[in-house]
Scaffold this active site. Structure first.
Site, PDB file in Angstrom:
ATOM      1  N   ASP A  83     -18.184 -28.308  11.316  1.00  0.00           N
ATOM      2  CA  ASP A  83     -19.065 -27.153  11.634  1.00  0.00           C
ATOM      3  C   ASP A  83     -20.036 -26.947  10.273  1.00  0.00           C
ATOM      4  OD1 ASP A  83     -20.589 -25.442  12.804  1.00  0.00           O
ATOM      5  OD2 ASP A  83     -19.068 -24.019  12.885  1.00  0.00           O
TER       6      ASP A  83
ATOM      7  N   ASP B 253     -25.317 -29.709  14.651  1.00  0.00           N
ATOM      8  CA  ASP B 253     -24.609 -29.223  13.593  1.00  0.00           C
ATOM      9  C   ASP B 253     -22.846 -28.886  13.645  1.00  0.00           C
ATOM     10  OD1 ASP B 253     -24.502 -26.905  15.303  1.00  0.00           O
ATOM     11  OD2 ASP B 253     -24.890 -25.676  13.457  1.00  0.00           O
ATOM     12  N   GLU B 254     -22.323 -29.675  14.563  1.00  0.00           N
ATOM     13  CA  GLU B 254     -20.700 -29.437  14.901  1.00  0.00           C
ATOM     14  C   GLU B 254     -20.320 -30.692  15.671  1.00  0.00           C
ATOM     15  OE1 GLU B 254     -18.912 -26.315  16.940  1.00  0.00           O
ATOM     16  OE2 GLU B 254     -20.637 -25.751  17.749  1.00  0.00           O
TER      17      GLU B 254
END
Length: 356
Positions: free
Chosen positions: A12, A106-107
């Site tokens: 993350d 983003d993860e």
């Protein structure tokens, strides 16, 4: 034959959008930054850690964020830039494993049960990935390492920012028991409040409830909650998973019946949904409105376009048209939701509505 233990990493990025803006503009470094929204209206898409110390969070109305942090700097989002950085990060993931399940820009989950480069452990792989991300992008990432997706995701949040947390199988159940249930993936604010009313505050409290009790209070979510409370999650990392819909919904503390108040509430829901839509990098052509009456009757209405809906204004306008057709609602409305579906392109997992 005993089943092999999976080795799962959840990566993350730390305050991704805001960190990219601070990286690219030195004047923003060390200062409270909100990406998206404005001083007048809108919703925060992301907040820097400096802003988070004031309680500013993503999906928060800009006016609320500004009240909490008067010196907050609003920056317009640059989603093309974020997508470009995300592609760099995914190229790093691909070096270590083909089993990558992105959740957003983003993860992602990674299954590193096969140690492709003989690094010796999932922890060593996570450390290598984080080091490569920092070297290639100038950004930091946090990672959780465990034997299933549920615990890996919890672990990635344990030592943020720029942290690493490893939860081995023998420690999984105890780790889950120690955490507040509001941190569990899939337990939104509304469900957390229902749990609190039942005296369920921690994973240990949840584990003390039988499957029958959980069914009575939480319906089809009961098996997931029952397993999660025991550190059990059999979901595999799925590399190819088509997104079906992205949206947001809000349950009101007081039922709304005034048309102006309902349209204002819908605008907030639409803003929050659009944050997730942009974050996922997806496009769709169908907008669905969800409306729940005071007596819990729930209805949905949808409208489709020939091509993808590409702006927040268009998304809201279609939602407003659907809402207007259902007014007046004399008995009041307890929930509104707005969802984009008919996905034309995407690489995120099917997303539950964001509960505001």
């Amino acid at each position: 034959m005993e089943k092999a233990t999976r080795k799962i990493i959840h990566v993350d990025m730390d305050a991704f959008y805001a960190s990219v803006e601070q990286r690219d503009d030195p004047a923003l470094r060390g200062r409270p930054v909100a990406v998206g929204g404005s001083r007048a209206r809108g919703v925060v898409a992301a907040a820097s850690y400096e802003a988070r110390t004031f309680g500013v969070r993503s999906a928060m109305p800009s006016v609320t964020a500004l009240r909490r942090c008067p010196d907050l700097i609003f920056v317009p989002p640059r989603f093309d830039v974020y997508r470009g950085v995300s592609q760099q990060i995914r190229a790093i993931f691909a070096h270590y494993t083909d089993a990558v399940e992105p959740l957003s820009l983003d993860e992602a989950y990674l299954d590193v049960s096969v140690d492709r480069h003989a690094l010796g452990s999932a922890k060593a792989i996570a450390e290598a990935i984080r080091a490569r991300i920092r070297a290639d992008t100038g950004l930091t990432a946090s990672a959780g390492v465990s034997y299933n997706k549920f615990i890996a995701k919890l672990a990635s949040d344990q030592n943020k920012p720029d942290g690493l947390c490893v939860i081995p199988p023998a420690a999984g159940a105890a780790f889950v028991a120690s955490l507040p249930v509001k941190r569990f993936h899939g337990v939104g604010p509304v469900t957390a409040r229902r749990m609190e009313a039942l005296g369920i505050l921690t994973g240990a409290d949840l584990r003390a409830r039988s499957l029958a009790e959980l069914h009575a209070h939480f319906g089809k979510a009961a098996p997931y909650l029952y397993g999660a409370a025991r550190g059990i999650d059999e979901r595999p990392v799925r590399s190819h998973r088509d997104a079906k819909s992205v949206g947001a919904e809000r349950t009101f503390e007081t039922n709304l019946s005034d048309p102006a108040a309902l349209h204002a509430a819908l605008a907030r829901v639409a803003d929050a949904a659009w944050v997730r839509i942009e974050r996922s990098g997806m496009a769709g052509r169908t907008v669905t409105l969800k409306l729940r009456h005071a007596d819990f009757r729930t209805i949905t209405r949808a409208r489709s376009q020939a091509g993808p809906i590409t702006s927040a204004a268009h998304f809201l306008a279609l939602g407003e048209t659907l809402l207007a057709a259902l007014l007046p609602v004399p008995d009041g409305v307890r929930l509104l939701g707005l969802t984009l579906s008919g996905i034309a392109r995407g690489d995120a997992e099917p997303t539950q509505p964001l509960l505001l």
